[in-house]
Design a protein around this motif. Structure first.
Motif, PDB file in Angstrom:
ATOM      1  N   VAL A 165       0.842  -1.192   0.000  1.00 15.86           N
ATOM      2  CA  VAL A 165       0.000   0.000   0.000  1.00 15.86           C
ATOM      3  C   VAL A 165       0.880   1.245   0.000  1.00 15.86           C
ATOM      4  O   VAL A 165       1.866   1.319   0.736  1.00 15.86           O
ATOM      5  N   PHE A 166       0.494   2.215  -0.821  1.00 10.21           N
ATOM      6  CA  PHE A 166       1.209   3.487  -0.905  1.00 10.21           C
ATOM      7  C   PHE A 166       0.202   4.621  -0.742  1.00 10.21           C
ATOM      8  O   PHE A 166      -0.869   4.589  -1.354  1.00 10.21           O
ATOM      9  N   GLY A 167       0.557   5.604   0.087  1.00 10.18           N
ATOM     10  CA  GLY A 167      -0.327   6.736   0.332  1.00 10.18           C
ATOM     11  C   GLY A 167       0.244   8.040  -0.167  1.00 10.18           C
ATOM     12  O   GLY A 167       1.426   8.128  -0.504  1.00 10.18           O
ATOM     13  N   ARG A 168      -0.652   9.037  -0.210  1.00 12.45           N
ATOM     14  CA  ARG A 168      -0.306  10.380  -0.699  1.00 12.45           C
ATOM     15  C   ARG A 168       0.383  10.291  -2.063  1.00 12.45           C
ATOM     16  O   ARG A 168       1.443  10.879  -2.286  1.00 12.45           O
ATOM     17  N   VAL A 169      -0.235   9.542  -2.951  1.00  7.77           N
ATOM     18  CA  VAL A 169       0.365   9.281  -4.255  1.00  7.77           C
ATOM     19  C   VAL A 169       0.031  10.412  -5.223  1.00  7.77           C
ATOM     20  O   VAL A 169      -1.132  10.684  -5.494  1.00  7.77           O
ATOM     21  N   THR A 170       1.060  11.052  -5.693  1.00  3.84           N
ATOM     22  CA  THR A 170       0.949  12.090  -6.714  1.00  3.84           C
ATOM     23  C   THR A 170       1.306  11.454  -8.055  1.00  3.84           C
ATOM     24  O   THR A 170       1.856  10.351  -8.091  1.00  3.84           O
ATOM     25  N   PRO A 171       1.052  12.132  -9.157  1.00  6.57           N
ATOM     26  CA  PRO A 171       1.501  11.585 -10.440  1.00  6.57           C
ATOM     27  C   PRO A 171       3.011  11.313 -10.471  1.00  6.57           C
ATOM     28  O   PRO A 171       3.437  10.271 -10.974  1.00  6.57           O
ATOM     29  N   ASP A 172       3.807  12.211  -9.899  1.00  7.16           N
ATOM     30  CA  ASP A 172       5.257  11.983  -9.870  1.00  7.16           C
ATOM     31  C   ASP A 172       5.623  10.757  -9.037  1.00  7.16           C
ATOM     32  O   ASP A 172       6.478   9.953  -9.424  1.00  7.16           O
ATOM     33  N   LYS A 173       4.975  10.609  -7.876  1.00  7.26           N
ATOM     34  CA  LYS A 173       5.245   9.449  -7.029  1.00  7.26           C
ATOM     35  C   LYS A 173       4.799   8.168  -7.746  1.00  7.26           C
ATOM     36  O   LYS A 173       5.486   7.139  -7.677  1.00  7.26           O
ATOM     37  N   PHE A 174       3.687   8.235  -8.438  1.00 13.48           N
ATOM     38  CA  PHE A 174       3.205   7.092  -9.205  1.00 13.48           C
ATOM     39  C   PHE A 174       4.253   6.648 -10.226  1.00 13.48           C
ATOM     40  O   PHE A 174       4.576   5.465 -10.332  1.00 13.48           O
ATOM     41  N   ASP A 175       4.793   7.618 -10.956  1.00 13.31           N
ATOM     42  CA  ASP A 175       5.816   7.310 -11.965  1.00 13.31           C
ATOM     43  C   ASP A 175       7.045   6.664 -11.333  1.00 13.31           C
ATOM     44  O   ASP A 175       7.605   5.705 -11.877  1.00 13.31           O
ATOM     45  N   SER A 176       7.457   7.180 -10.173  1.00 14.97           N
ATOM     46  CA  SER A 176       8.619   6.602  -9.471  1.00 14.97           C
ATOM     47  C   SER A 176       8.346   5.167  -9.029  1.00 14.97           C
ATOM     48  O   SER A 176       9.205   4.294  -9.144  1.00 14.97           O
ATOM     49  N   LEU A 177       7.140   4.934  -8.514  1.00 22.02           N
ATOM     50  CA  LEU A 177       6.781   3.586  -8.081  1.00 22.02           C
ATOM     51  C   LEU A 177       6.752   2.622  -9.263  1.00 22.02           C
ATOM     52  O   LEU A 177       7.252   1.497  -9.162  1.00 22.02           O
ATOM     53  N   LEU A 178       6.180   3.054 -10.380  1.00 22.20           N
ATOM     54  CA  LEU A 178       6.153   2.200 -11.558  1.00 22.20           C
ATOM     55  C   LEU A 178       7.560   1.819 -12.003  1.00 22.20           C
ATOM     56  O   LEU A 178       7.802   0.660 -12.354  1.00 22.20           O
ATOM     57  N   ALA A 179       8.457   2.800 -11.976  1.00 20.93           N
ATOM     58  CA  ALA A 179       9.827   2.528 -12.397  1.00 20.93           C
ATOM     59  C   ALA A 179      10.472   1.462 -11.499  1.00 20.93           C
ATOM     60  O   ALA A 179      11.189   0.579 -11.991  1.00 20.93           O
ATOM     61  N   LYS A 180      10.210   1.526 -10.197  1.00 20.93           N
ATOM     62  CA  LYS A 180      10.769   0.531  -9.270  1.00 20.93           C
ATOM     63  C   LYS A 180      10.222  -0.865  -9.550  1.00 20.93           C
ATOM     64  O   LYS A 180      10.959  -1.845  -9.524  1.00 20.93           O
ATOM     65  N   PHE A 181       8.907  -0.931  -9.795  1.00 20.03           N
ATOM     66  CA  PHE A 181       8.283  -2.233  -9.995  1.00 20.03           C
ATOM     67  C   PHE A 181       8.540  -2.787 -11.392  1.00 20.03           C
ATOM     68  O   PHE A 181       8.540  -3.989 -11.581  1.00 20.03           O
ATOM     69  N   LYS A 182       8.768  -1.917 -12.353  1.00 18.68           N
ATOM     70  CA  LYS A 182       9.008  -2.385 -13.725  1.00 18.68           C
ATOM     71  C   LYS A 182      10.270  -3.238 -13.782  1.00 18.68           C
ATOM     72  O   LYS A 182      10.331  -4.230 -14.492  1.00 18.68           O
ATOM     73  N   GLY A 183      11.265  -2.859 -13.002  1.00 20.23           N
ATOM     74  CA  GLY A 183      12.504  -3.623 -12.985  1.00 20.23           C
ATOM     75  C   GLY A 183      12.452  -4.825 -12.089  1.00 20.23           C
ATOM     76  O   GLY A 183      13.330  -5.686 -12.132  1.00 20.23           O
ATOM     77  N   ALA A 184      11.409  -4.923 -11.254  1.00 17.97           N
ATOM     78  CA  ALA A 184      11.339  -6.037 -10.287  1.00 17.97           C
ATOM     79  C   ALA A 184      10.731  -7.278 -10.880  1.00 17.97           C
ATOM     80  O   ALA A 184       9.994  -7.281 -11.789  1.00 17.97           O
TER      81      ALA A 184
END
Length: 157
Positions: free
Chosen positions: A138-157
């Motif tokens: 779970v991730f909170g206070r998600v902004t578009p920028d934070k969303f992009d950062s999270l996607l980048a982390k999970f894309k490589g995982a």
């Protein structure tokens, strides 16, 4: 992606294990989805036949509940909260951003099979709206920028 012939034995095992339970349709559908990741459309005929239901009845239950999917999920599932608290904190803008970045709508999977996008109606993280999950995190206070950062982390995982 597996064809149904390779999955049918799994479906039949789940049917055999649950068909005599009262109200067995939902446990069967959960068992299939939990095992295969989705409910293959070809399984509907086997489920209907086993439970003496019409295929339309089985399909109606699958399509009614947002949890069930009839296509294989991506490697990671992104869920965006659509409850009132998140809506009041502009989750609609986050939703639009996610759909644009991923190039998909709800209940779809990216072409590279990395991400599936699903709506959810409360994550219990209202104090940190807007919230999402990626897989079981779970991730909170998600902004578009934070969303992009999270996607980048999970894309490589």
């Amino acid at each position: 992606m597996q064809n149904y012939q390779t999955q049918q034995s799994t479906v039949l095992e789940i049917l055999d294990a649950h068909r005599t339970m009262p109200g067995s349709l939902l446990p069967i559908l959960h068992g299939i989805q939990d095992t295969l990741g989705y409910i293959p459309p070809a399984a509907v005929a086997d489920i209907a036949s086993s439970l003496n239901l019409s295929q339309a009845e089985v399909h109606g239950v699958i399509s009614f509940y947002h949890y069930f999917r009839d296509t294989p999920p991506g490697k990671h599932t992104v869920r965006i909260c659509r409850a009132e608290s998140c809506q009041s904190m502009n989750s609609k803008a986050l939703e639009n951003h996610a759909k644009q970045v991923l190039g998909i709508d709800y209940h779809e999977t990216t072409a590279d099979q990395t991400f599936s996008l699903e709506p959810v109606y409360c994550l219990g993280n209202c104090a940190c709206s807007p919230s999402i999950t990626i897989d079981d995190q779970v991730f909170g206070r998600v902004t578009p920028d934070k969303f992009d950062s999270l996607l980048a982390k999970f894309k490589g995982a």
